[in-house]
Design a protein around this motif. Structure first.
Motif, mmCIF file in Angstrom:
data_model
loop_
_atom_site.group_PDB
_atom_site.id
_atom_site.type_symbol
_atom_site.label_atom_id
_atom_site.label_comp_id
_atom_site.label_asym_id
_atom_site.label_seq_id
_atom_site.Cartn_x
_atom_site.Cartn_y
_atom_site.Cartn_z
ATOM 1 N N ARG A 158 0.996 4.065 -2.866
ATOM 2 C CA ARG A 158 0.805 5.502 -2.598
ATOM 3 C C ARG A 158 1.934 6.332 -3.192
ATOM 4 O O ARG A 158 1.697 7.374 -3.805
ATOM 5 N N ALA A 195 -0.307 15.308 -0.175
ATOM 6 C CA ALA A 195 0.773 14.309 -0.220
ATOM 7 C C ALA A 195 1.907 14.779 -1.136
ATOM 8 O O ALA A 195 3.085 14.578 -0.847
ATOM 9 N N HIS A 215 -6.846 5.074 -1.897
ATOM 10 C CA HIS A 215 -5.589 5.602 -1.327
ATOM 11 C C HIS A 215 -5.692 7.090 -0.988
ATOM 12 O O HIS A 215 -5.161 7.547 0.017
ATOM 13 N N PHE A 216 -6.334 7.860 -1.860
ATOM 14 C CA PHE A 216 -6.499 9.301 -1.640
ATOM 15 C C PHE A 216 -7.957 9.662 -1.894
ATOM 16 O O PHE A 216 -8.381 9.724 -3.042
ATOM 17 N N LEU A 272 -4.568 14.293 -2.242
ATOM 18 C CA LEU A 272 -3.428 13.942 -3.085
ATOM 19 C C LEU A 272 -2.455 15.123 -3.194
ATOM 20 O O LEU A 272 -1.230 14.959 -3.142
ATOM 21 N N SER A 290 0.831 -1.202 0.000
ATOM 22 C CA SER A 290 0.000 0.000 0.000
ATOM 23 C C SER A 290 0.873 1.262 0.000
ATOM 24 O O SER A 290 0.593 2.226 -0.705
#
Lengths: 193, 193
Positions: free
Chosen positions: A17, A65, A55-56, A62, A13
């Motif tokens: 990412r 990140a 994930h986002f 996003l 994971s």
């Protein structure tokens, strides 16, 4: 899960990412943040949009990140910066046009209304000006050759780095970004090769 | 048409176009070019999108008009620029944040792939660097106080102006843009008040 399966899932994971963040950096370089779509990022990493949202959950998540990723690369302890290291940073930047394009596009967009990266850049520039003033003070003391203070030269140092990036991205054949930055240091009285 | 109707129609059309360009400047300042829609511009001037398309058939045609508008304001004959006039230009810019926001957002976006303003900015910066080198040569001759040439300082002058605009737009309370620009002139050896 047998054979450390839960651990492997966590590692997978995290890798996924990181892969998504890299794809987002590319898509933002190409289209800006407002022009970027989660669908384009998902496609680039071979995920469905639903898979990406796992994930986002949002486009803004996003972006956060992406910005954190940058802070990790550029995280050099303040006290270790010196003017000649800044020149090396500009050399390094000249070898990674994609990343510089991403952040130049984001900086440009950040001045538009309600842009989600605005606070990030405002806060970051405040911090960077302070840290550059510290670098200049370590080099010159409280007074620079031209009678200016470190606090007054710091915004100029930052402005030159940013402004040269735009000129260089638009016309790399005509603009020698690392050479021009060293010329600025020369204006400060540095004896730069 | 009686009573000079054709002439009046032309004048009204020119006024309407100018009004649309002003609205486009605002919308680009708020959302960037990629985030701007013709619908938003049309709404601001009380036209239908169809009515707007009568004046500007495409979004790009409207962008071209916005960029031409800028070239008209800033069209000072090269030979009349002097370094102290540049400082006054920065004072003036500090009084028109909206316009500076529009062009800072456009410059940022222009480095993304296939942006319709990219050629405009590339060409413009080439021309502006040349013209700034001329201003510096008129002031200092072929050699500046620090042993640099006008051609080497010109990109720095341009970079400082652009870079300070971003810092100032993000945080006008912390960044004294006109003061900082004068500090840069001081680094060149100017005796600026």
């Amino acid at each position: 899960m047998p054979y450390g399966g839960a651990m492997n899932a966590r590692v997978r994971s995290a890798e996924r990412r990181a892969e998504i963040v890299r794809a987002a950096l590319e898509v933002i370089a190409e289209r800006g943040y407002r022009g970027a779509s989660l669908a384009a990022v998902a496609e680039r990493v071979g995920l469905t949009q639903q898979g990406l949202l796992h994930h986002f959950p949002t486009k803004e998540a996003l972006l956060v990140a992406v910005l954190q990723e940058r802070d990790q690369w550029d995280a050099v302890p303040d006290s270790r910066w010196r003017l000649d290291l800044l020149a090396s940073l500009v050399d390094y930047n000249a070898m990674r046009p994609g990343i510089i394009q991403t952040f130049s596009a984001l900086l440009g967009e950040s001045v538009t209304e309600g842009h989600p990266a605005r606070d990030y850049f405002t806060e970051r520039y405040g911090r960077v000006r302070e840290s550059m003033a510290g670098v200049l003070r370590a080099e010159y003391g409280d007074t620079l050759p031209n009678g200016l203070t470190p606090e007054r030269v710091a915004p100029l140092l930052v402005a030159v780095m940013d402004g040269l990036q735009y000129q260089w991205l638009l016309d790399p054949a005509s603009v020698d970004m690392p050479g021009a930055f060293r010329d600025f240091l020369r204006l400060l009285g540095e004896d730069t090769p």
